[in-house]
Design a protein around this motif. Structure first.
Motif, PDB file in Angstrom:
ATOM      1  N   VAL A   3      10.506   2.703   1.737  1.00  0.00           N
ATOM      2  CA  VAL A   3       9.211   2.831   1.061  1.00  0.00           C
ATOM      3  C   VAL A   3       9.299   3.918  -0.018  1.00  0.00           C
ATOM      4  O   VAL A   3       8.854   3.724  -1.159  1.00  0.00           O
ATOM      5  CB  VAL A   3       8.112   3.188   2.099  1.00  0.00           C
ATOM      6  CG1 VAL A   3       6.877   3.723   1.401  1.00  0.00           C
ATOM      7  CG2 VAL A   3       7.746   1.962   2.901  1.00  0.00           C
ATOM      8  N   ALA A   4       9.901   5.046   0.339  1.00  0.00           N
ATOM      9  CA  ALA A   4      10.008   6.164  -0.618  1.00  0.00           C
ATOM     10  C   ALA A   4      10.845   5.753  -1.825  1.00  0.00           C
ATOM     11  O   ALA A   4      10.471   6.021  -2.975  1.00  0.00           O
ATOM     12  CB  ALA A   4      10.624   7.380   0.076  1.00  0.00           C
ATOM     13  N   SER A   5      11.965   5.097  -1.586  1.00  0.00           N
ATOM     14  CA  SER A   5      12.871   4.736  -2.682  1.00  0.00           C
ATOM     15  C   SER A   5      12.227   3.727  -3.626  1.00  0.00           C
ATOM     16  O   SER A   5      12.257   3.891  -4.849  1.00  0.00           O
ATOM     17  CB  SER A   5      14.175   4.153  -2.137  1.00  0.00           C
ATOM     18  OG  SER A   5      14.750   5.058  -1.244  1.00  0.00           O
ATOM     19  N   VAL A   6      11.625   2.685  -3.047  1.00  0.00           N
ATOM     20  CA  VAL A   6      11.024   1.646  -3.896  1.00  0.00           C
ATOM     21  C   VAL A   6       9.831   2.223  -4.664  1.00  0.00           C
ATOM     22  O   VAL A   6       9.685   2.014  -5.877  1.00  0.00           O
ATOM     23  CB  VAL A   6      10.595   0.426  -3.031  1.00  0.00           C
ATOM     24  CG1 VAL A   6       9.868  -0.602  -3.887  1.00  0.00           C
ATOM     25  CG2 VAL A   6      11.808  -0.206  -2.387  1.00  0.00           C
ATOM     26  N   GLY A   7       8.991   2.979  -3.954  1.00  0.00           N
ATOM     27  CA  GLY A   7       7.818   3.587  -4.606  1.00  0.00           C
ATOM     28  C   GLY A   7       8.233   4.555  -5.695  1.00  0.00           C
ATOM     29  O   GLY A   7       7.664   4.565  -6.795  1.00  0.00           O
ATOM     30  N   GLY A  67       0.828  -1.212   0.000  1.00  0.00           N
ATOM     31  CA  GLY A  67       0.000   0.000   0.000  1.00  0.00           C
ATOM     32  C   GLY A  67       0.856   1.253   0.000  1.00  0.00           C
ATOM     33  O   GLY A  67       0.594   2.211  -0.737  1.00  0.00           O
ATOM     34  N   LEU A  68       1.897   1.231   0.824  1.00  0.00           N
ATOM     35  CA  LEU A  68       2.799   2.386   0.911  1.00  0.00           C
ATOM     36  C   LEU A  68       3.545   2.579  -0.415  1.00  0.00           C
ATOM     37  O   LEU A  68       3.639   3.699  -0.934  1.00  0.00           O
ATOM     38  CB  LEU A  68       3.811   2.175   2.042  1.00  0.00           C
ATOM     39  CG  LEU A  68       3.252   2.299   3.466  1.00  0.00           C
ATOM     40  CD1 LEU A  68       4.218   1.709   4.477  1.00  0.00           C
ATOM     41  CD2 LEU A  68       2.966   3.751   3.790  1.00  0.00           C
ATOM     42  N   VAL A  69       4.059   1.494  -0.953  1.00  0.00           N
ATOM     43  CA  VAL A  69       4.801   1.587  -2.218  1.00  0.00           C
ATOM     44  C   VAL A  69       3.873   2.070  -3.335  1.00  0.00           C
ATOM     45  O   VAL A  69       4.234   2.933  -4.136  1.00  0.00           O
ATOM     46  CB  VAL A  69       5.429   0.220  -2.575  1.00  0.00           C
ATOM     47  CG1 VAL A  69       5.922   0.207  -4.013  1.00  0.00           C
ATOM     48  CG2 VAL A  69       6.582  -0.086  -1.637  1.00  0.00           C
ATOM     49  N   PHE A  70       2.632   1.550  -3.347  1.00  0.00           N
ATOM     50  CA  PHE A  70       1.679   1.971  -4.372  1.00  0.00           C
ATOM     51  C   PHE A  70       1.397   3.469  -4.227  1.00  0.00           C
ATOM     52  O   PHE A  70       1.342   4.200  -5.225  1.00  0.00           O
ATOM     53  CB  PHE A  70       0.374   1.178  -4.245  1.00  0.00           C
ATOM     54  CG  PHE A  70      -0.714   1.702  -5.145  1.00  0.00           C
ATOM     55  CD1 PHE A  70      -0.718   1.380  -6.494  1.00  0.00           C
ATOM     56  CD2 PHE A  70      -1.708   2.546  -4.660  1.00  0.00           C
ATOM     57  CE1 PHE A  70      -1.702   1.884  -7.335  1.00  0.00           C
ATOM     58  CE2 PHE A  70      -2.686   3.057  -5.489  1.00  0.00           C
ATOM     59  CZ  PHE A  70      -2.694   2.721  -6.832  1.00  0.00           C
ATOM     60  N   GLY A  71       1.199   3.924  -2.999  1.00  0.00           N
ATOM     61  CA  GLY A  71       0.911   5.343  -2.772  1.00  0.00           C
ATOM     62  C   GLY A  71       2.012   6.238  -3.309  1.00  0.00           C
ATOM     63  O   GLY A  71       1.759   7.218  -4.012  1.00  0.00           O
ATOM     64  N   ILE A  72       3.252   5.895  -2.998  1.00  0.00           N
ATOM     65  CA  ILE A  72       4.387   6.691  -3.470  1.00  0.00           C
ATOM     66  C   ILE A  72       4.511   6.571  -4.992  1.00  0.00           C
ATOM     67  O   ILE A  72       4.750   7.572  -5.690  1.00  0.00           O
ATOM     68  CB  ILE A  72       5.694   6.224  -2.788  1.00  0.00           C
ATOM     69  CG1 ILE A  72       5.694   6.598  -1.313  1.00  0.00           C
ATOM     70  CG2 ILE A  72       6.915   6.812  -3.472  1.00  0.00           C
ATOM     71  CD1 ILE A  72       5.886   8.061  -1.015  1.00  0.00           C
ATOM     72  N   ALA A  73       4.341   5.355  -5.512  1.00  0.00           N
ATOM     73  CA  ALA A  73       4.485   5.146  -6.960  1.00  0.00           C
ATOM     74  C   ALA A  73       3.414   5.930  -7.714  1.00  0.00           C
ATOM     75  O   ALA A  73       3.703   6.595  -8.721  1.00  0.00           O
ATOM     76  CB  ALA A  73       4.381   3.659  -7.294  1.00  0.00           C
ATOM     77  N   PHE A  74       2.178   5.894  -7.219  1.00  0.00           N
ATOM     78  CA  PHE A  74       1.083   6.635  -7.851  1.00  0.00           C
ATOM     79  C   PHE A  74       1.386   8.125  -7.854  1.00  0.00           C
ATOM     80  O   PHE A  74       1.256   8.808  -8.875  1.00  0.00           O
ATOM     81  CB  PHE A  74      -0.218   6.358  -7.075  1.00  0.00           C
ATOM     82  CG  PHE A  74      -1.353   7.265  -7.443  1.00  0.00           C
ATOM     83  CD1 PHE A  74      -2.109   7.029  -8.583  1.00  0.00           C
ATOM     84  CD2 PHE A  74      -1.674   8.368  -6.657  1.00  0.00           C
ATOM     85  CE1 PHE A  74      -3.158   7.881  -8.924  1.00  0.00           C
ATOM     86  CE2 PHE A  74      -2.712   9.223  -6.986  1.00  0.00           C
ATOM     87  CZ  PHE A  74      -3.455   8.974  -8.125  1.00  0.00           C
TER      88      PHE A  74
END
Lengths: 380, 240
Positions: free
Chosen positions: A311-315, A18-25
C-alpha cells in the motif's frame, strides 16, 4: 503465504483504493509543499547562486542577507584586494529600481552591476545574445521572465530599448537567471552603467566578489579578509545559507508551509491508519482461522507488513508522480512558477515520512492480529 | 504407552478461565478416547464445554490440568511453536462459519494448508482442485466464496480440512448454518472425504438430525462427559 496476503489486499478493492489514495494524497501534499518551500528559499539566494565565479562575498558587517544591503565605499575594494590569498576581487552592485518600456509598461527591476572589465557575476546561462555584449554602451541583459513581463506575448529579441531613471538602456542579451524571490526582472549591466542609472552616491558598492588563489581554502581566506578589513566575508555557500536562514527565522513562510506539511502527514496517518486498521479488523476472523490451521504468528506478521508495504509503495509512487507532474505542468503554464521542482532529497524525505505513516498505521493492526486468539474461529 | 488405535487420548482434563475476581472451571476432569477410523460426535447443550474441549484437543488451547495425546503426540508437553507446527501438519478444521478467505477462489481456499506448509499456490491449488472435484465441486473451483451457497462453501471447507492428509479432522457445528437437506449432504461428503482408517473425525454439534452419521457419540453436560455410546447396527450402546 505472501501471495495469499496480496490477494486478500487486492480483493478488498474499496479499502485498497482508499489506502492507496490516502498515501498518495499525503505524499503529494507533503512533497509538493516542501518542494515549493525549498524552491522559494532557493529563490531568496538566487543571485548568490548565479554568481558562480566568486568564492567569497564581502559586505558591510551589518548585512544579514543578500537583500538587506549597507553600501560600502569603493576604497574597501582595494583593501580586500590587498589581503594575501586573494586571486581577484571585483565590485558588485545590487539594488531595486524602476524601468519602463517605450510602450509605457512600468516595472520594478533588480539591477545588478558587474565589474566592467571581467563581467564577473553575470549568469552564464544565456537564452539569446552573449554576456560579452554588456561591454557595449548602455547595454543591459534582462532575464527571460523579465522580458516576458515587459513585452508580454512578444518573441524574444535583442535591441529593445527601455529607460531606467530616464536613462537609455539597450537589451543586448536575454539570460536564464535563477528566479528571484520577488519575481522582478533581473537586469545585468556594467558596474559603471549601474552607477549612472542610480545616480552617484558617497557609498554605492553593495558587495565585493572575491576569488581565492588556487589551493587557498575559501573559509580561511574569508576569515583573513574579515580580520584585516573589518568587513564581513562569507563563502558563497555560507552567504546563501545565511540568506535562506534569515527568511526561515524572520518570516512566517516556514510556519505556513510547515503547518500544511504537518496536516498532510497527520491526515495521511489518520486516514491510512484507520482504513488499514478496519481492513485488518474485518479480516481478523480469517487471520484467526489461519492461526488455527497452523500459520505462525511470524508468518501472519509478515503478511500484514507486506500488505502495508505494498500500500505504501503504490500510494507513494502515485503521489510522487502526481507531484512531479504538477511541477512539470505548472512550469509550462506560468513563468512565475519556474524553478520549482521536485528535488530528490524531497522525494527521499517524503518516502521516509510515508514509511513512518505506514508503520504507525500498521502498529495497532499488527498488535490486534498478534493477540487474536485462534479459538475465535470456534465462536459462531 | 501410546495406543496407535486411539487418535486422541484425554486424561483428567480440567480448564479454568479467569472471571471477574475469581476463576470459573468449564471442564472437570475429563477422560476421553477417540479412536482412529471413526467419526465421533461431541454433543450437548450450549455452554457445556464442547468448544473448549475440541480447542484443547486441537492444540489451540492448553488445559489447566491433565494430559492430551493427539495422533501420538503429547500436546501438553509441546511448546507453542511446536503446537502451531502440529496443527499445520496433523489437523484439519471445518468451522461453523466456513471462514473462507473472501478474495481467494474455492481451489485457493482449499489449498491454504498446503501453502502454509510451503507449497507454491499453483501446485497446491491443483491438488485441492482434485479433491473439490471428488466431492462434486469441480465446476466451482474458480468461484469466490461470495458466489457459492452455504453448502458449497462448507464443501470447500471440508476439502481444505483434508487436502494435507491430516490424522485428525475437527469440525465445529458444520451443519449449524445450513438447512436440513444441505446438512445431510454435507455430512455425507464429510464422512466420505474425511474418514479413513488412520484418521479420526470429531464433530461438535447439537443438531440431532445428523447423529446417525456418528460411529460414537460423547455427550457432555456441565463440563463433564456424561456418556459415550457407540453405534452398532443402527443402535447406540452406552460404553462409558
Amino acid at each position: 503465504m505472501n501471495g495469499v496476503a496480496l490477494t486478500m489486499l487486492f480483493g478488498d478493492r474499496a479499502k485498497y483504493l482508499g489506502l492507496v489514495f490516502g498515501i498518495a494524497f499525503s505524499t503529494m501534499l507533503m512533497s509538493n509543499q516542501i518542494s515549493i518551500f525549498a524552491g522559494l528559499m532557493s529563490r531568496t539566494a538566487s543571485q548568490i547562486l548565479d554568481a558562480r565565479e566568486a568564492d567569497i562575498w564581502v559586505m558591510d558587517p551589518r548585512v544579514l542577507y543578500v537583500d538587506e544591503i549597507e553600501p560600502m565605499t569603493d576604497t574597501q575594494l582595494g583593501r580586500v584586494r590587498g589581503v594575501d590569498g586573494v586571486e581577484w576581487a571585483v565590485p558588485f552592485y545590487k539594488g531595486l529600481t524602476v524601468a519602463h518600456t517605450q510602450g509605457g509598461v512600468l516595472q520594478q527591476v533588480i539591477l545588478l552591476g558587474v565589474d566592467d572589465a571581467t563581467l564577473v557575476g553575470v549568469t552564464p546561462r544565456m537564452v539569446l545574445g552573449s554576456a560579452l555584449s554588456l561591454k557595449q554602451p548602455d547595454a543591459i541583459i534582462i532575464d527571460r521572465a523579465g522580458f516576458e513581463f515587459m513585452w508580454p506575448g512578444e518573441k524574444h529579441a535583442l535591441g529593445k530599448v527601455i529607460e531606467i531613471n530616464d536613462r537609455r538602456a539597450v537589451i543586448v542579451g536575454i539570460s536564464e537567471a535563477s528566479a528571484p524571490f520577488t519575481t522582478f526582472p533581473v537586469v545585468y549591466t556594467k558596474y559603471s552603467s549601474a552607477m549612472n542609472y542610480i545616480g552617484l552616491m558617497r557609498k554605492q558598492m553593495s558587495f565585493v566578489l572575491v576569488r581565492a588563489r588556487p589551493g587557498e581554502d575559501p573559509h580561511h581566506l574569508a576569515g583573513r579578509i574579515a580580520a584585516e578589513t573589518g568587513l564581513k566575508a562569507l563563502t558563497w555557500q555560507d552567504f546563501a545559507a545565511a540568506t535562506i536562514g534569515y527568511y526561515i527565522k524572520r518570516t512566517g513562510i516556514p510556519v505556513n508551509f510547515g503547518i500544511t506539511v504537518a496536516l498532510g502527514f497527520i491526515v495521511g496517518a489518520a486516514v491510512v491508519g484507520q482504513t488499514f486498521y478496519i481492513f485488518v479488523l474485518e479480516n481478523l476472523r480469517q487471520f484467526g482461522s489461519l492461526k488455527a490451521m497452523g500459520v505462525s504468528n511470524m508468518t501472519i506478521l509478515r503478511m500484514v507488513l507486506l500488505q502495508a508495504m505494498v500500500v505504501a509503495s503504490v500510494g507513494y509512487a502515485f503521489g510522487i508522480g502526481l507531484c512531479a507532474a504538477f511541477f512539470e505542468l505548472t512550469s509550462r503554464v506560468s513563468i512565475n512558477l519556474r524553478g520549482f521542482e521536485l528535488l530528490w532529497q524531497v522525494a527521499l524525505g517524503t518516502a521516509c515520512a510515508v514509511l513512518v505513516i505506514i508503520v504507525i498505521a500498521s502498529l495497532a493492526s499488527v498488535r490486534k492480529v498478534m493477540v487474536v486468539d485462534p479459538a475465535i474461529v470456534f465462536r459462531g | 504407552m501410546t495406543d496407535p488405535s486411539m487418535a486422541v487420548r484425554c486424561r483428567g482434563i480440567t480448564k479454568s478461565f479467569p472471571a471477574g475476581d475469581g476463576i470459573v472451571e468449564v471442564l472437570h476432569a475429563i477422560d476421553l478416547d477417540i479412536p482412529a477410523g471413526e467419526l465421533t460426535m461431541l454433543v450437548g447443550p450450549s455452554g457445556c464445554g464442547k468448544t473448549t474441549l475440541i480447542s484443547i484437543i486441537a492444540g489451540i488451547l492448553g488445559p489447566t490440568h491433565g494430559t492430551v495425546e493427539a495422533c501420538g503426540v503429547p500436546l501438553t508437553k509441546l511448546r507453542d511453536s511446536e503446537k502451531v507446527a502440529f496443527r499445520r501438519k496433523a489437523i484439519g478444521f471445518v468451522f461453523q462459519q466456513y471462514n473462507l478467505l473472501p478474495a481467494l477462489t474455492a481451489a485457493e481456499n482449499a489449498a491454504i494448508p498446503l501453502v502454509a506448509a510451503g507449497m507454491p499456490m499453483a501446485k497446491a491449488a491443483q491438488q485441492s482442485a482434485a479433491i473439490l472435484d471428488r466431492i462434486g465441486m469441480g465446476k466451482h473451483i474458480d468461484k469466490l466464496p461470495s458466489q457459492l451457497s452455504g453448502g458449497q462453501q462448507q464443501r470447500v471447507a471440508i476439502a481444505r480440512a483434508v487436502v494435507h492428509a491430516p490424522n485428525l479432522v475437527v469440525c465445529d457445528e458444520p451443519t449449524a448454518a445450513l438447512d436440513a437437506e444441505t446438512g445431510q449432504t454435507v455430512m455425507t461428503i464429510l464422512k466420505e472425504a474425511a474418514l479413513a482408517a488412520d484418521r479420526a473425525v470429531i464433530v461438535v454439534t447439537h443438531d440431532n438430525r445428523i447423529y446417525h452419521f456418528a460411529d460414537r457419540i460423547a455427550a457432555m453436560e456441565d463440563g463433564r462427559i456424561r456418556s459415550v455410546r457407540t453405534a452398532t447396527a443402527g443402535q447406540f450402546l452406552e460404553v462409558a
